[in-house]
Design a protein around this motif. Structure first.
Motif, PDB file in Angstrom:
ATOM      1  N   ASP A  73       0.873  -1.425  -0.020  1.00 54.30           N
ATOM      2  CA  ASP A  73       0.090   0.009  -0.117  1.00 54.30           C
ATOM      3  C   ASP A  73       0.977   1.169   0.186  1.00 54.30           C
ATOM      4  O   ASP A  73       0.749   2.322  -0.760  1.00 54.30           O
ATOM      5  N   SER A  74       2.019   1.314   0.774  1.00 55.37           N
ATOM      6  CA  SER A  74       2.889   2.439   0.949  1.00 55.37           C
ATOM      7  C   SER A  74       3.560   2.712  -0.400  1.00 55.37           C
ATOM      8  O   SER A  74       3.849   3.594  -0.956  1.00 55.37           O
ATOM      9  N   ARG A  80       1.624   4.192  -2.795  1.00 54.87           N
ATOM     10  CA  ARG A  80       1.372   5.674  -2.682  1.00 54.87           C
ATOM     11  C   ARG A  80       2.448   6.450  -3.324  1.00 54.87           C
ATOM     12  O   ARG A  80       2.460   7.375  -3.616  1.00 54.87           O
ATOM     13  N   PRO A 116      -3.132   1.917  -7.524  1.00 59.61           N
ATOM     14  CA  PRO A 116      -2.763   0.605  -6.530  1.00 59.61           C
ATOM     15  C   PRO A 116      -2.846  -0.769  -7.438  1.00 59.61           C
ATOM     16  O   PRO A 116      -1.844  -1.508  -6.942  1.00 59.61           O
TER      17      PRO A 116
END
Length: 625
Positions: free
Chosen positions: A440-441, A444, A451
């Motif tokens: 997820d990070s 970003r 994503p």
């Protein structure tokens, strides 16, 4: 050569230019690496060239092992801090332990270095100082050898430098070595300094007044610069000798004795004028008010410095000259041709392997159509066999069938065609920053990608990453980042365990320093740093800058100048030291608890066995009855 007109007095003498020449010549005497561009590099390496390029370093390199064997300890003085930098490199190369002090050394570091050097069990062999730094407040009585790498205009400064070893507590005779480059301006500088000392002893120390001493004039400066210039221009090769250190020291002692003898003969008049005339000249009829009119005419006929003559080469080969001047290298073999409209694909776009086979077939057929012949490579083994096999592939190549061309077009759409080099680099940096599992990070961090696209690309990347050209470098980069993440996690865990032991950690927390407490920080300051670091969060960016602000705003430190003046970097270093102490303490507690559990475990096990045996005995008795 640039200032040859000044040296020959053809132009107007400019004092500033003369001073500049004088300083450059002093740098020449000390070490050529004081001039930018003289040191080979980059990359800069510490090797024998550090010694072999300087006469003073050659002498020092022979002298220091002899002193080390004798158990002596050495002070080295120089007026140039860049010389101290070179000496530091030399000490690290030779493995000598040292301390350093110059005008930029903070007071705390200075005091710590002096104490470290003077300690009874000190392993420091060398203490290097800039001549005018520190002054009378330095006591280095544990050293018994002083080496003056270069000499000061003011002899009192050199004497003060020697006095750093002549202190109360000195148990050995102190020896002083002064390094002087022969036939250079340094000889004149030392002569002038000795004259000042001699004048001081015969005039000032007797209580008589003396007129204002003459400063260094233009003519005297010019004579200093010109001293030995003819000798330098005449010499072609290096004059650095390979003599034994004992021979060098013996010759140096002889020259020192000669100079002292000449100084003894100098009269007051010569000393006031800083001339090396003997005392016999003072009684001459040609000498009047300090001037020798017999030599005046000779002095006016100034010596002309001839620049070095250009040597002609006997055989002047024009072709060889231009080949060397232009550095024409042998032409390389041209690259093998490729089809003009072949798509440009990158390895990080992960196209299907079948596509590369089709593209290779297309390239080979194109080379066949243009009659390309594979050149023989001379730098690989079995070059003839390799050339034959490559040529055979080209000769047997066939064009793509319509089905294969259609397949190629279809495969060109199956890779990550929208990913460019910038996207790939962002993906790698995000993996380094957050670790490969925090998708997820990572998503970003990659700009312009959803994503879902990043998750899809990540799955393919970790499946086919071995196909990348520089995969070793990429994996090393990611693993370094993950190691940093794991380190942060372990530090956070150690702080959590430590803080959890106390109800009020800001008041109760204790740190087991052992022998590493240090002198500067108090336990109250260390407690505050650890507790605030845990409260703010160790993972946070700029956490040490925030910690610095908290320290400054806390009322309990409003009069504590030391902690309030620390920078964020200094607080970080202190926190790292405290964290290592806490981790060591946690490890010791865990090992102690494990040892206690092992001690308790056998007792419980034997009791359990006894109960089991007793119950089995009762069952046997019941069965018998």
């Amino acid at each position: 050569m640039k200032d040859i007109d000044i040296l020959n007095s053809a132009g107007k003498m400019d004092k500033m230019r003369l001073l500049n020449i004088l300083m450059q010549l002093r740098k020449c005497c000390n070490h050529p690496y004081l001039f930018d561009g003289a040191e080979p590099g980059p990359p800069y390496t510490t090797d024998t060239h550090l010694v072999t390029n300087s006469g003073k370093m050659l002498a020092l390199d022979k002298l220091l092992p002899k002193l080390h064997e004798q158990g002596s300890r050495v002070l080295i003085f120089s007026q140039m801090t860049r010389v101290l930098d070179i000496l530091e490199d030399y000490c690290m190369w030779r493995g000598y332990e040292y301390c350093r002090l110059d005008g930029n050394t903070p007071h705390e570091d200075r005091q710590q270095a002096i104490e470290m050097y003077n300690a009874s069990d000190s392993t420091k062999f060398i203490f290097m100082l800039s001549t005018r730094a520190g002054g009378l407040g330095i006591n280095l009585a544990t050293a018994d050898v002083v080496i003056l790498y270069d000499s000061d205009w003011n002899p009192q400064v050199d004497l003060q430098a020697m006095d750093r070893a002549h202190r109360i507590g000195q148990k050995k005779p102190v020896r002083v070595f002064r390094l002087i480059t022969e036939n250079t301006v340094e000889e004149r500088i030392v002569e002038r300094a000795e004259m000042k000392l001699r004048l001081d002893s015969i005039v000032i120390q007797q209580g008589r007044l003396i007129e204002q001493q003459n400063k260094l004039g233009k003519d005297e400066m010019l004579q200093m610069i010109r001293h030995g210039a003819t000798h330098v221009f005449a010499s072609k090769d290096s004059e650095l000798t390979d003599e034994d250190i004992d021979t060098i020291l013996e010759r140096g002692a002889k020259k020192t004795a000669e100079m002292n003898e000449r100084m003894q003969k100098l009269g007051e008049s010569s000393l006031r004028n800083f001339t090396m005339d003997t005392g016999a000249t003072e009684t001459s009829l040609y000498n009047f008010e300090g001037e020798d009119y017999r030599e005046k005419q000779k002095m006016n006929m100034m010596e002309w410095i001839e620049p070095p003559k250009r040597e002609r080469k006997a055989n002047y080969a024009v072709d060889a000259y231009f080949r060397e001047a232009l550095r024409v290298s042998e032409p390389r073999a041209p690259k093998a041709p490729r089809p003009p409209k072949q798509p440009n694909i990158q390895d990080f776009q992960f196209f299907p392997p079948r596509l590369f086979e089709l593209l290779e077939m297309e390239i080979l057929h194109y080379r066949k159509t243009i009659g390309y012949k594979v050149p023989r490579a001379s730098d690989i083994p079995n070059a003839a066999q390799v050339q034959k096999e490559e040529q055979k592939k080209i000769d047997e190549a066939e064009p793509l069938t319509p089905e294969e061309s259609e397949e190629k077009e279809r495969l060109l759409t199956q890779g990550f065609t929208s990913w460019n080099k910038r996207d790939f680099n962002q993906f790698i940096k995000a993996n380094e920053k957050y670790g490969r599992d925090d998708i997820d990070s990572i998503a970003r961090e990659v700009e312009g990608k959803t994503p879902e696209e990043v998750i899809e690309y990540s799955a393919v990347f970790w499946e086919r990453c071995n196909e990348l050209q520089d995969i070793e470098k990429i994996m090393a980069q990611i693993e370094r980042g993950e190691a940093r993440i794991q380190r942060r996690i372990s530090i956070k865990k150690a702080l959590d365990v430590k803080i959890a032991r106390y109800k009020a950690p800001f008041h109760q927390l204790r740190i087991q320093y052992g022998t590493n407490k240090g002198k500067n920080y108090t336990e109250e300051e260390d407690r505050f740093l650890i507790c605030m670091l845990h409260k703010m969060g160790f993972d946070k960016e700029n956490v040490y800058e925030e910690l610095r602000q908290c320290v400054r705003n806390t009322p309990q430190f409003r009069f504590d100048w030391f902690i309030k003046s620390r920078t964020a970097m200094e607080l970080q270093r202190r926190c790292n030291t405290l964290i290592s102490l806490i981790e060591k303490e946690n490890t010791e507690i865990e090992e102690k608890e494990k040892a206690e559990k092992k001690k308790r475990a056998p007792k419980g096990q034997s009791a359990h066995k006894r109960k089991a045996e007793a119950s089995s005995d009762r069952k046997e008795k019941k069965s018998k009855t």
